[in-house]
Write a protein that holds these residues in place. Structure first.
Motif, PDB file in Angstrom:
ATOM      1  N   ILE A   1      -6.610   0.090  -4.025  1.00  0.00           N
ATOM      2  CA  ILE A   1      -5.659  -0.446  -3.057  1.00  0.00           C
ATOM      3  C   ILE A   1      -5.923   0.102  -1.664  1.00  0.00           C
ATOM      4  O   ILE A   1      -5.932  -0.623  -0.687  1.00  0.00           O
ATOM      5  CB  ILE A   1      -4.221  -0.108  -3.471  1.00  0.00           C
ATOM      6  CG1 ILE A   1      -3.895  -0.805  -4.784  1.00  0.00           C
ATOM      7  CG2 ILE A   1      -3.247  -0.545  -2.393  1.00  0.00           C
ATOM      8  CD1 ILE A   1      -2.579  -0.419  -5.347  1.00  0.00           C
ATOM      9  N   LEU A   2      -6.136   1.399  -1.608  1.00  0.00           N
ATOM     10  CA  LEU A   2      -6.254   2.010  -0.281  1.00  0.00           C
ATOM     11  C   LEU A   2      -7.682   2.395   0.053  1.00  0.00           C
ATOM     12  O   LEU A   2      -7.906   3.314   0.836  1.00  0.00           O
ATOM     13  CB  LEU A   2      -5.349   3.250  -0.201  1.00  0.00           C
ATOM     14  CG  LEU A   2      -3.856   2.918  -0.183  1.00  0.00           C
ATOM     15  CD1 LEU A   2      -3.055   4.184  -0.070  1.00  0.00           C
ATOM     16  CD2 LEU A   2      -3.523   1.983   0.950  1.00  0.00           C
TER      17      LEU A   2
ATOM     18  N   SER B   1      -5.361  -7.770  -2.235  1.00  0.00           N
ATOM     19  CA  SER B   1      -4.582  -7.047  -3.247  1.00  0.00           C
ATOM     20  C   SER B   1      -5.118  -7.318  -4.643  1.00  0.00           C
ATOM     21  O   SER B   1      -4.656  -6.758  -5.595  1.00  0.00           O
ATOM     22  CB  SER B   1      -3.126  -7.481  -3.181  1.00  0.00           C
ATOM     23  OG  SER B   1      -3.030  -8.818  -3.600  1.00  0.00           O
TER      24      SER B   1
ATOM     25  N   SER C   1       0.838  -1.204   0.000  1.00  0.00           N
ATOM     26  CA  SER C   1       0.000   0.000   0.000  1.00  0.00           C
ATOM     27  C   SER C   1       0.867   1.245   0.000  1.00  0.00           C
ATOM     28  O   SER C   1       0.632   2.191  -0.752  1.00  0.00           O
ATOM     29  CB  SER C   1      -0.892   0.012   1.248  1.00  0.00           C
ATOM     30  OG  SER C   1      -1.628  -1.177   1.332  1.00  0.00           O
TER      31      SER C   1
END
Length: 1360
Positions: A820-821, A813, A738
């Protein structure tokens, strides 16, 4: 004895004294005195070899009266340890537990479970094929069959034989058949095999009352009425008895049966084929022979030798020795004592007999056969020892016993003489002992003498000579308390000779003896036993199982904890324990139960509290032992974390020995496994919270400690840091991915959204600036990672990389790049739904550290670093761009254009540091917009990476590292493996008690070189230098460098010149023979050229230090031999530079006296590296706003160096005084021009310096008189490019861009000029790029921009 000590001890033999050529009237003036420096030297200086330091101190302090050899000939030798031998080339292997080394270990011990005794005597009836002589041998089992009724005699003989066998194997079941039929023998055989199961069965056949065996291999038995002899084929017998088995045939022509048996095996008709066939045969004589009938022997002489060897041997010896007149043979039956009591006469004789026969067998048989016959089965071993006696006795009667497997003849072995002598000494006491039962028995000197013989062999023997024949005797002596200590000491000396010696000792059967000795409590045996076990385990790790099974680990833990033992010996105990727990779960559990973790931590903690230096080897092995105990064993790791292990181990990371630092990193790395699962899946119940918090805090301690040494000077240490970060990355890869991905997150321009790694989350939702600070303040020397020069040289992630999903990724993932975040971002604060073990700033520092390692100057560590990056999804996808004639550099449009799909996206070239990385870069995923420049000085270069979207179904996605598999278990095992443990084990495989043989040769060469150097130093000092001009040229070399020669170096003791260019190519040339010797690339990604070449250890085996302009140091050995150059070590010497600097322009110098390397450049300090410790020992503030442009260290005053700056100022430093800066002056005032060259004037006067600026003026300074320079030479107008000061001769040279070299004396007189000449056939020189003098002769090498290197000698040198 250290090499330095040896050297120092030789100095008294050198009568040549060197005087100080500089005598100056101002000796007492000025502020600075050498004496003042020495007043404070104790606390400041490194741990010099005491002998050489004290001599040097005297020489320097009273520079006129004392001979000054020590000042001119440094005693320090660096970088010649075991770790420098082949770090790059090989991966060390630790103790093995398979293959060659375990051959000594018997595949399976065996015992004989059943004994079948078949006696065919038919007393009073002679067989038809035997004609007996008179008198004739009659005794059977020491019974005269004619002394009683035949049936009773038969039974008595049978009972005696059974008793004799039971003495050798008490637990075996013995069954006797007297004058049997075929059916009775068959039943006996079947019963024995059924009872013995898979154990060995012994079949003993006495055929003295039946005919000889037939040529078909049949033995004879009886019918029920004893009217006929019935044949029994050997094949039937074999099928009934099965395997494993041993046959004893005591009859005439017994060899016939052996021949038939071998034929049976060869024809393949035996019931047990191949390797399953385990049969041993002992036969009384060969096929054509008859048993001896002489009355001096018993009728069953073969059986008597096999079952009552001492009685038989003494009776036979008695008739042949001088004792036969004075000694009654019947007394032999009355020998007092028991066979198994070595303190009695019978016990001693049996003990000596065992030692002698073992020794004969060991020295005559192949080792594998010896182990099978003499070590696998106790009864078989006894029978074969006694068989050797039978061969000796029966050959005297012209009869040759036979065996299968066949043994070579042993009846004339010289050890029989030792037996005869021992027997005679014992027998001579026999009459007195029989008469008086209270008489004291005097032990034989046999064992003492044999140990002395072994000791003589140890003094003169070696691996290449015949091995010591006394080895089996040493083994026997271990059984005796009175000889045990001496035997163990000699055994230790033997094992120390190398792995071959350990293998021999294990083959002879030493293992069970030394294992048993661990149960003794005798204090004087402890040290030697620990040493012996160290040697055994250094060869063969498999012994760990036996040690734990027998509780041997407790012995070593107790020894480790004993205060009276020397630290080196306790280090051995720690090594033994480390091997016991290495990959052995039962060993780990047993050692934890015995409290090993707390013992190790206690001693580590104690060593930190002590002011006295703890033995480094002890610290090293305490760490390795802890690491092996924690490795892959969660319970042990938790105990370690709860016992504050990280806080105890962390201080060891600043120890002076690289091995200790690397071992401490290894120990800390093994603790990083803890909490992988809980950190991924969130914390469990409340009761786990406290423990988890404690673990989390300890892991932060570990990571911070590791980040501090990412740029350690030793590759050994950095390799361990890379392995540790790989373990950490594996456990925390989600968070690290991340962080890495966040650099390229295409969201808004706000700093927080594009760089979430800088947000330290606390309760109020604020960003804590203290974590942003160290990451961004690149110039701050206290920041561990960012001050590293390799991070800041260009992009920290300068190896082009790819971020992508892989089977190693967690499920989360596998979303698209933009997700992603998406764990929730609100109010500028990131909130992860999972619990984060560490804060973001820590993760981002880890990513930077990984990038630093991926750019390491050591190829092996750079490879490790790239593997670590691959774990978090960054992959290198481009290859080296360097080719023979290519000058392509990263940033060329051809090599770094964006991919077409992103061609429309504008990119700011100021944001992408295109020239910063080693590699051509392209970008597949657009990066974020440039954030505010002021805050991101350190971060911005990270974006020189190539990223791939996180799409698992993308056709080109794959594993980040081909070495990393996809299944959970195997991927752990495929992480980079630590090598420090295996490397450290090598120490104990080498001889520890003796010095290496080559030290004498090294000393001789060193003495020759010292004599040469001293003679030439005197000549340099006292001869007047004549002209140096164009006519002085003795050699010219076209180096064929495309970019011209950057720097050159003359070797002191051979006619060799070394040159290097901008592309970091190094070439070596013999200027007397005009032949090239070698050429190689300093590394694969040349950047800014080479700034300096230095020779290390020039009086010994010299090493070539190559310094690149980016501050990276690489040190080579064997560099003059074509293709044989080896990288000894590599590190980055410059750490932490000023913001915005694109080129480091590193300057440095090496000082052999102190072992220090001084380095600086575009940074605000001067780095001081100790190459013996391979450690940055100081960062000296340069006390100037300008950067250093020239550095020179004094070659006679350790710790003293001068620096020239860009603004024309000059400063003198001495690291031995508290504030280090001796004085500062600004001699170059005509124009503000950089100092191009600086050097100390020749001689012992520490205050005199020569400094040259780019403006062309050369200033002579006397630091003790700071008012101004005492001499100025305007050498070149505005174009001075190089300065060289001779180490010993009063001469300097300066070079100009205008193709001119001028040579001056120290008084300013111009001694010569070398210029570009237009005359035909004249020597030409281009723009001068470098100048260097030979250290001990007046030779000048000049390198020019046109790739030519010329060498000039003065007239005197040429005449010489």
């Amino acid at each position: 004895m250290a090499l330095g000590d040896l050297m120092t001890s030789r100095f008294s033999q050198l009568s040549l004294a060197v005087s100080n050529p500089v005598t100056d009237g101002n000796d007492n003036s000025g502020d600075y005195h050498e004496d003042a420096a020495y007043a404070d030297i104790a606390s400041q200086r490194r741990d010099f070899d005491t002998a050489s330091t004290s001599s040097y101190a005297n020489a320097a302090a009273s520079s006129v009266t004392v001979p000054t050899t020590m000042a001119y000939l440094p005693q320090t030798v660096v970088l010649c340890e075991l770790r420098h031998a082949a770090f790059e080339a090989s991966t060390p292997t630790g103790p093995s537990d398979s293959g060659l080394v375990s051959k000594w270990r018997l595949k399976d011990r065996m015992k004989t479970g059943c004994v079948a005794l078949v006696l065919c005597l038919n007393i009073s009836v002679d067989p038809p094929d035997v004609i007996k002589i008179s008198p004739c041998a009659r005794m059977e089992c020491w019974i005269d069959p004619f002394s009683m009724a035949p049936q009773k005699a038969l039974e008595t003989i049978g009972k005696n034989l059974r008793d004799q066998y039971e003495r050798w194997q008490p637990k075996a079941r013995c069954k006797v058949e007297l004058d049997p039929t075929v059916d009775e023998v068959k039943k006996l055989c079947n019963t024995c095999r059924r009872y013995a199961k898979s154990e060995r069965v012994l079949f003993h056949y006495n055929g003295h009352g039946v005919p000889k065996p037939t040529t078909n291999g049949e033995i004879w038995l009886f019918n029920k009425s004893y009217t006929q002899y019935i044949p029994l084929p050997i094949s039937d017998l074999d099928s009934w008895l099965g395997t494993p088995s041993i046959y004893v045939f005591d009859c005439s022509a017994a060899g016939m049966i052996v021949n038939a048996f071998i034929e049976l095996l060869d024809s393949g008709t035996s019931n047990y084929l191949g390797s399953a066939r385990d049969c041993i045969l002992l036969a009384a004589c060969e096929a054509h022979e008859t048993l001896p009938q002489s009355a001096e022997f018993p009728a069953d002489v073969f059986t008597s030798c096999l079952t009552t060897p001492i009685k038989m041997a003494l009776r036979w010896f008695c008739t042949r020795s001088l004792l036969h007149e004075s000694l009654d043979c019947l007394l032999i039956d009355k020998i007092p004592g028991r066979q198994n009591d070595r303190k009695t006469l019978l016990g001693e004789l049996n003990w000596i007999f065992t030692a002698v026969t073992d020794t004969i067998a060991w020295n005559v048989l192949p080792h594998e056969l010896f182990r099978r016959l003499f070590r696998q089965d106790l009864l078989v071993a006894s029978l074969f020892r006694n068989f050797l006696l039978a061969e000796r006795i029966m050959r005297s009667a012209n009869c040759s016993p036979v065996s299968y497997p066949m043994l070579p003849p042993t009846h004339q072995h010289h050890m029989w003489d030792a037996w005869d002598m021992a027997a005679e000494i014992c027998l001579s006491q026999l009459p007195a002992l029989v008469e008086d039962h209270n008489a004291e028995f005097q032990p034989s000197p046999f064992f003492t003498e044999q140990l002395t013989a072994f000791e003589v062999w140890l003094d003169h023997g070696s691996e290449h000579k015949k091995p010591p024949e006394q080895l089996p005797i040493v083994l026997q002596v271990l059984l005796s308390q009175c000889h045990r200590f001496r035997a163990l000491v000699l055994l230790g000396r033997f094992l120390d000779m190398g792995p071959w010696a350990v293998d021999l000792a294990l083959s002879v059967g030493i293992f069970p003896y030394v294992l048993k000795l661990l149960q003794t409590t005798t204090p004087e045996l402890r040290q030697i036993l620990v040493f012996i076990w160290t040697k055994i385990l250094a060869l063969d790790k498999s012994c760990q199982v036996d040690l734990v099974k027998d509780g041997g680990h407790v012995y070593f833990i107790r020894f480790l904890n004993s205060v009276e033992a020397y630290p080196e010996q306790r280090a051995m105990a720690a090594f033994v324990l480390a091997v016991i727990v290495d990959g052995h779960r039962r060993g780990q559990e047993a050692c934890i139960e015995a409290g090993l973790i707390h013992v190790c931590l206690k001693h580590l903690h104690g060593s930190m509290q002590n002011d006295a230096q703890t033995e480094p080897l002890f610290l090293q092995w305490l760490c390795l032992c802890l690491g092996k105990l924690w490795e892959d064993f969660t319970e042990a790791q938790i105990i370690g974390l709860q016992a504050d292990a990280p806080s105890i181990c962390a201080p060891l990371l600043s120890e002076p020995q690289p091995e200790v630092r690397a071992s401490a990193v290894f120990a800390l790395a093994t603790l990083l496994d803890v909490g992988f699962d809980s950190f991924r899946d969130g914390v469990g119940g409340d009761e786990e919270c406290d423990d988890d918090e404690k673990s989390r805090a300890e892991i932060v301690v570990i990571i911070k400690s590791l980040l501090n040494i990412v740029s350690d000077g030793s590759p050994l240490v950095r390799a361990e840091v890379a392995v540790a970060l790989a373990r950490f990355a594996f456990g925390h890869k989600q968070h690290l991915k991340s962080i890495a991905a966040a650099y390229w997150k295409p969201q808004s321009n706000s700093l927080l959204n594009s760089l979430p790694l800088l947000a330290n989350i606390n309760g109020s939702g604020n960003i804590v600036s203290s974590h942003v600070g160290p990451l961004i303040r690149v110039g701050n020397d206290n920041s561990a990672v960012v001050r590293d020069g390799r991070v800041s040289t260009s992009s920290p992630l300068a190896t082009a990389g790819v971020m992508h999903g892989s089977p190693m990724s967690d499920d989360s993932s596998q979303h698209s790049d933009s997700g992603i975040l998406n764990d929730g971002i609100s109010n500028g604060v990131i909130r992860h739904s999972r619990s984060k073990p560490l804060d973001n700033a820590m993760y981002s520092q880890c990513v930077l550290a990984m990038c630093t390692l991926a750019k390491d100057p050591s190829p092996r560590i750079a490879t490790l670093g790239r593997r670590v990056l691959s774990i978090i999804g960054i992959e290198q996808v481009t290859k080296s761009v360097k080719s023979a004639g290519s000058s392509a550099r990263p940033g060329d449009p051809a090599t770094s254009s964006p991919t077409p799909s992103f061609a429309g996206l504008a990119r700011s070239s100021s944001w992408f540091d295109m020239n910063g990385g080693h590699l051509p870069l392209t970008f597949r995923t657009p990066p974020v917009s440039p954030p505010r420049q002021s805050l991101l000085t350190g971060m911005r270069r990270v974006c020189s990476l190539e990223f791939r979207p996180h799409l698992m179904n993308s056709p080109d996605s794959g594993l980040a590292d081909p070495h990393l598999g996809s299944s959970g278990v195997s991927e752990r095992s495929l992480l980079p493996q630590s090598t420090i443990y295996n490397f450290s084990c090598g120490h104990f495989s080498k001889p520890l008690l003796t010095a290496s043989d080559d030290s004498e040769e090294l000393l001789t060469r060193r003495e020759e070189r010292e004599r040469f150097a001293l003679e030439h130093i005197v000549k340099c000092q006292h001869s007047s230098v004549s002209k140096l001009n164009n006519n002085s040229q003795i050699a010219s070399w076209d180096t064929r460098f495309e970019t011209g020669t950057r720097t050159a170096l003359l070797q002191p003791f051979s006619p060799i010149v070394i040159a290097a260019d901008e592309n970091e190519r190094i070439r070596v040339w013999n200027y007397e023979e005009a032949t090239p010797l070698n050429g190689f690339d300093n590394h694969d990604f040349p950047e800014k050229g080479i700034s300096k070449l230095c020779l290390l250890n020039e009086l010994d085996n010299s090493l070539l230090l190559v310094a690149s302009c980016d501050g990276n140091i690489r040190i080579w050995k064997d560099y003059t031999v074509r293709g044989k150059q080896k990288l000894v070590t590599a590190f980055s010497s410059i750490q932490g530079h000023k913001p915005g600097v694109r080129s480091l322009s590193a300057v440095l110098d090496w000082q052999q006296q102190s072992g220090y390397l001084y380095a600086s450049g575009e940074i605000s300090s001067i780095m001081l590296w100790d190459l013996d410790k391979e450690q940055l020992v100081n960062s000296i503030p340069s006390s100037s706003d300008c950067s250093v442009s020239a550095l020179a260290s004094s070659q006679v005053h350790a710790g003293q160096f001068a620096a020239g700056f860009v603004d024309g100022s000059v400063r003198l430093y001495d690291i031995r005084i508290p504030d280090m800066l001796v004085c500062a002056t600004r001699p170059h005032t005509q124009q503000v021009e950089r100092v191009v060259g600086i050097g100390f004037q020749p001689g012992l006067d520490q205050g005199k310096i020569v400094s040259a600026s780019q403006a062309g003026d050369i200033q002579f300074l006397d630091i003790r008189n700071q008012r101004d320079t005492y001499l100025t030479i305007d050498a070149h107008r505005g174009s001075l490019t190089a300065l060289a000061v001779h180490r010993h001769a009063p001469i300097i040279a300066s070079g100009s861009a205008k193709q001119l070299i001028k040579v001056f004396s120290l008084e300013g007189e111009q001694l010569g000029i070398i210029r570009y000449q237009h005359t035909f056939m004249a020597q030409k020189i281009g723009s001068v790029s470098c100048l260097t003098f030979h250290p001990y002769q007046v030779l000048l090498a000049a390198g020019a921009a046109d790739a030519c290197v010329s060498i000039y000698a003065d007239d005197n040198s040429q005449a010489r």
